[in-house]
Design an enzyme around this catalytic site. Structure first.
Site, PDB file in Angstrom:
ATOM      1  N   LYS A  56       0.813  -1.223   0.000  1.00 24.66           N
ATOM      2  CA  LYS A  56       0.000   0.000   0.000  1.00 24.66           C
ATOM      3  C   LYS A  56       0.851   1.279   0.000  1.00 24.66           C
ATOM      4  CE  LYS A  56      -4.541  -1.204   0.398  1.00 24.66           C
ATOM      5  NZ  LYS A  56      -4.554  -2.512   1.010  1.00 24.66           N
ATOM      6  N   SER A  81      -8.977   0.293   6.393  1.00 27.81           N
ATOM      7  CA  SER A  81      -9.018  -0.723   7.441  1.00 27.81           C
ATOM      8  C   SER A  81      -7.616  -1.013   7.955  1.00 27.81           C
ATOM      9  CB  SER A  81      -9.654  -1.997   6.914  1.00 27.81           C
ATOM     10  OG  SER A  81      -8.887  -2.495   5.847  1.00 27.81           O
ATOM     11  N   TYR A 118       3.293   7.190  12.891  1.00 25.17           N
ATOM     12  CA  TYR A 118       3.811   7.952  11.752  1.00 25.17           C
ATOM     13  C   TYR A 118       3.399   9.420  11.825  1.00 25.17           C
ATOM     14  CZ  TYR A 118       5.068   3.496   9.555  1.00 25.17           C
ATOM     15  OH  TYR A 118       5.608   2.271   9.271  1.00 25.17           O
ATOM     16  N   GLY A 182      -9.045  -7.071  -2.934  1.00 23.24           N
ATOM     17  CA  GLY A 182      -9.973  -6.407  -2.015  1.00 23.24           C
ATOM     18  C   GLY A 182     -10.829  -5.480  -2.861  1.00 23.24           C
ATOM     19  N   GLY A 184      -9.472  -3.898  -5.381  1.00 22.87           N
ATOM     20  CA  GLY A 184      -8.978  -4.109  -6.736  1.00 22.87           C
ATOM     21  C   GLY A 184      -7.849  -3.201  -7.205  1.00 22.87           C
ATOM     22  N   GLU A 207      -9.861 -13.635  -3.688  1.00 26.80           N
ATOM     23  CA  GLU A 207     -10.517 -12.929  -2.584  1.00 26.80           C
ATOM     24  C   GLU A 207     -11.032 -13.919  -1.550  1.00 26.80           C
ATOM     25  OE1 GLU A 207     -13.651 -10.555  -4.249  1.00 26.80           O
ATOM     26  OE2 GLU A 207     -14.579 -12.248  -5.235  1.00 26.80           O
ATOM     27  N   GLY A 211     -16.365 -13.212   1.170  1.00 25.84           N
ATOM     28  CA  GLY A 211     -16.712 -11.937   0.529  1.00 25.84           C
ATOM     29  C   GLY A 211     -16.296 -11.941  -0.924  1.00 25.84           C
ATOM     30  N   ASP A 213     -17.407 -10.671  -3.665  1.00 29.95           N
ATOM     31  CA  ASP A 213     -18.104  -9.692  -4.506  1.00 29.95           C
ATOM     32  C   ASP A 213     -17.399  -9.503  -5.844  1.00 29.95           C
ATOM     33  OD1 ASP A 213     -16.162  -8.307  -2.617  1.00 29.95           O
ATOM     34  OD2 ASP A 213     -16.485  -6.761  -4.126  1.00 29.95           O
ATOM     35  N   SER A 307       1.014  -9.754  -0.298  1.00 32.99           N
ATOM     36  CA  SER A 307       0.687  -8.327  -0.254  1.00 32.99           C
ATOM     37  C   SER A 307       1.114  -7.621   1.027  1.00 32.99           C
ATOM     38  CB  SER A 307      -0.811  -8.139  -0.481  1.00 32.99           C
ATOM     39  OG  SER A 307      -1.539  -8.976   0.395  1.00 32.99           O
TER      40      SER A 307
HETATM   41  C1  LIG Z   1      -5.290  -3.551   0.769  1.00 35.70           C
HETATM   42  C2  LIG Z   1      -4.727  -4.891   0.816  1.00 35.70           C
HETATM   43  C3  LIG Z   1      -5.104  -5.867  -0.107  1.00 35.70           C
HETATM   44  C4  LIG Z   1      -6.169  -5.628  -1.165  1.00 35.70           C
HETATM   45  O1  LIG Z   1      -5.783  -4.603  -2.064  1.00 35.70           O
HETATM   46  P1  LIG Z   1      -6.886  -3.888  -2.968  1.00 35.70           P
HETATM   47  O2  LIG Z   1      -6.112  -2.912  -3.767  1.00 35.70           O
HETATM   48  O3  LIG Z   1      -7.883  -3.241  -2.067  1.00 35.70           O
HETATM   49  O4  LIG Z   1      -7.511  -4.944  -3.785  1.00 35.70           O
HETATM   50  C5  LIG Z   1      -4.488  -7.106  -0.036  1.00 35.70           C
HETATM   51  N1  LIG Z   1      -3.575  -7.383   0.902  1.00 35.70           N
HETATM   52  C6  LIG Z   1      -3.181  -6.474   1.814  1.00 35.70           C
HETATM   53  C7  LIG Z   1      -2.156  -6.859   2.804  1.00 35.70           C
HETATM   54  C8  LIG Z   1      -3.740  -5.186   1.797  1.00 35.70           C
HETATM   55  O5  LIG Z   1      -3.352  -4.301   2.699  1.00 35.70           O
END
Ligand SMILES: *Cc1c(COP(=O)(O)O)cnc(C)c1O
Length: 322
Positions: A56, A81, A118, A182, A184, A207, A211, A213, A307
């Site tokens: 992110k 979240s 932060y 999530g 996307g 996913e 959920g 969707d 991720s």
């Molecule tokens: C946000 C997140 C996702 C999903 O990413 P999206 O861009 O919302 O699909 C997956 N894994 C982690 C660890 C995240 O923080």
């Protein structure tokens, strides 16, 4: 909301250049025993080792680096979240931009603490009864802040795609790519990178089964909204794809798969025991989907985006103990 232009591969490539001075060059890891078990070759893009512990940071940084001087001065607001909150908070701190973050009351304690750590101002809400987007929009309007959403923004999508660009730069073309799904942003950005750099690749989003969707939306050909799903994959507890992410996923992604919480826990255990890595539940979605359908993936060169790795360590222990 004025114009509506979908990001392209060029935006991902530009984002890679733009964010490069700030990010960690994350490793691509492999496991011989896993490859033997799956009869395939798996390459993990380890965003659990990214700064603040998830991909992110890439999207947040790419968005904040394109602020005007006026936007920088007024500040940024984000709703999340967890990991998007930390990504925006860290990027804002590095660029000396004031940050306000709208977070659920029940967000993991480690994520709340890290966001405050932060230097961001945290505003909490109840994720089962309040509308975080409305809260974010109200704050933006009242204080002149720029709202950066967690996934449905061209600069965020392009930034997230740099994770897969980095993976393919190390592996060369692959047969298959899987990323968690999530809202996307990660999947859409990754698909932009992968379709360009590895044209014949098959792309899956994964996913939580609770959920699905995204899967429903792809099958229906329109965005399907669901209730906030109850799953341990808190990074993918989203209710709907976005107006940017959905059309990109529709045109670039082959299919959406799902994984249960039980499968995610099994993969958390695998990553910890065999690869010595702490991976958060959402980060396990890709591998869970591959292990669940060995025949589909046999003999392939497979890229999987891990991720993130942000999970309360006591919760991590509890999940693995059961
Ligand atoms: C946000 C997140 C996702 C999903 O990413 P999206 O861009 O919302 O699909 C997956 N894994 C982690 C660890 C995240 O923080």
């Amino acid at each position: 909301m004025t114009e509506f232009t979908l990001p392209t591969y060029d935006d991902v490539a530009a984002a890679t250049q733009r964010i490069q001075p700030y990010i960690n060059p994350t490793p691509v890891m492999t496991s011989r025993s896993l490859n033997e078990a799956l009869e395939a070759e798996v390459f993990f893009q380890c965003e659990n080792f990214q700064r603040m512990g998830a991909f992110k940071f890439r999207g947040a940084l790419n968005a904040l680096l394109q602020f005007t001087p006026e936007q920088r001065k007024a500040g940024v607001v984000a709703f999340s979240s967890g990991n998007h909150a930390q990504g925006v908070a860290l990027a804002a701190k590095l660029l000396s931009i004031p940050a306000t973050i709208v977070m659920p009351l029940d967000a993991p304690a480690a994520k709340l603490a890290a966001t405050r750590g932060y230097g961001a101002q945290v505003v909490t809400y109840d994720r089962y009864s309040e509308d975080r987007e409305q809260i974010g929009r109200d704050l933006a309007e009242k204080h002149g802040l720029t709202l950066i959403p967690p996934y449905d923004h061209p600069h965020v999508i392009a930034g997230q795609g740099t994770a897969t660009q980095a993976l393919l730069a190390q592996t060369g073309p692959l047969d298959v790519l899987l990323t968690p799904l999530g809202g996307g942003g990660l999947l859409a950005g990754s698909a932009l990178a992968a379709r360009h750099l590895s044209p014949g690749i098959t792309i899956y989003g994964v996913e939580p089964a609770a959920g699905n969707d995204g899967q429903q939306s792809l099958r229906a050909g329109k965005i399907i909204r669901i209730e906030t799903p109850k799953t341990i994959a808190d990074g993918a507890q989203t209710q709907y794809l976005g107006r940017y992410t959905f059309p990109l996923i529709q045109s670039l992604v082959d299919d959406i798969l799902t994984a249960s919480d039980e499968q995610l826990i099994a993969e958390m255990r695998f990553f910890a025991e065999r690869m010595k890595m702490v991976v958060e539940p959402t980060g396990c979605l890709g591998l869970a989907a591959v292990r669940a359908d060995k025949a589909r993936f046999r003999g392939k060169r497979i890229g999987i985006v891990i991720s993130g790795g942000n999970v309360d360590i006591s919760r991590f222990g509890t999940l693995l103990a059961n």
